[in-house]
Enzyme design. Structure first.
Site, short mmCIF file in Angstrom:
data_model
loop_
_atom_site.label_atom_id
_atom_site.label_comp_id
_atom_site.label_asym_id
_atom_site.label_seq_id
_atom_site.Cartn_x
_atom_site.Cartn_y
_atom_site.Cartn_z
N ASP A 110 -8.71 14.95 76.86
CA ASP A 110 -9.32 13.63 76.78
C ASP A 110 -10.74 13.76 77.33
OD1 ASP A 110 -9.46 10.68 76.73
OD2 ASP A 110 -9.38 10.89 78.91
N ASP A 149 -13.24 10.66 78.62
CA ASP A 149 -13.56 9.77 79.74
C ASP A 149 -12.46 9.80 80.79
OD1 ASP A 149 -16.07 8.57 78.87
OD2 ASP A 149 -14.90 7.63 77.28
N ASP A 181 -6.07 11.50 81.61
CA ASP A 181 -5.96 10.70 82.84
C ASP A 181 -5.20 9.40 82.65
OD1 ASP A 181 -8.17 9.75 81.22
OD2 ASP A 181 -8.74 8.49 82.92
#
Length: 218
Positions: A11, A13, A167
């Site tokens: 991922d 961001d 995250d």
């Protein structure tokens, strides 16, 4: 050394780039700009990783679709024009080079737009580090498995030899739906207990901790 995985999909961001706080503030400012109730930090953090329109639907689900599109436009303006410094997490730049040197294929699966990701890759100098990338402009939004399945197909890698790192629960659920492995990082958008509920292979509390684990995974 034979690693446990051939392909690592990151991922962006909150995983590689320390942009969570800026995204949260941009969502909140966009809502205020349009005269809408300002979401809490927790509510704004929860939608990070989704496609932008899906994120806005989650923030204010009772509103019509036209308002969600207006929220997305306001968010883009806030994200681009607010004077905030957004940088890669410590260790990412050298760490990705080391992973590539160690024989891993690297890719990105993100809820960012294609133009947003291309800008981020160019500004960080990471355009050539990834064999392929997927954004919400080309695929279904997370946690649908489309991004990961497309990446596996393009690279010829098996899901069983692929690790998704993210995250948010959206990343980890996407990994589950695609039949890949998943690893969480607790320094981004979603709290530790939310990540734990997705039963990832492991959870790391810094990028450097993740890097060390990947370099010794076999």
């Amino acid at each position: 050394m034979r690693h446990a995985y051939d392909l690592i999909v990151f991922d962006w961001d909150g995983t590689l780039m320390d942009s969570t706080a800026h995204i949260v503030r941009s969502i909140q400012r966009a809502c205020v700009q349009l005269g809408l109730p300002e979401p809490s930090r927790e509510a704004a953090s929860h939608v990070i990783g989704l496609g932008l329109i899906d994120a806005m639907r989650h923030i204010h689900p009772q509103l019509p679709d036209a308002t969600h599109h207006a929220m997305a436009d306001a968010y883009r303006h806030q994200y681009v024009h607010q004077e905030e410094t957004v940088e890669l997490f410590d260790g990412v730049l050298a760490g990705l080079a080391a992973l590539e040197d160690a024989g891993y294929l690297l890719a990105v699966a993100t809820g960012k737009s294609r133009s947003g990701l291309n800008h981020a890759l160019a500004s960080t100098g990471l355009q050539s580090r990834f064999v392929t990338t997927r954004t919400v402009d080309e695929c279904h939004s997370k946690p649908h498995p489309d991004m990961l399945l497309q990446i596996c197909e393009q690279t010829g890698m098996q899901p069983a030899r692929t690790l998704m790192v993210g995250d948010t629960s959206h990343d980890l659920l996407m990994a589950r739906h695609a039949g890949t492995h998943g690893a969480g990082v607790s320094y981004g958008a979603h709290p530790l207990e939310v990540l734990e509920d997705c039963s990832p292979q492991a959870i790391f509390h810094s990028y450097r901790e993740l890097q060390q684990w990947l370099m010794h995974s076999n």
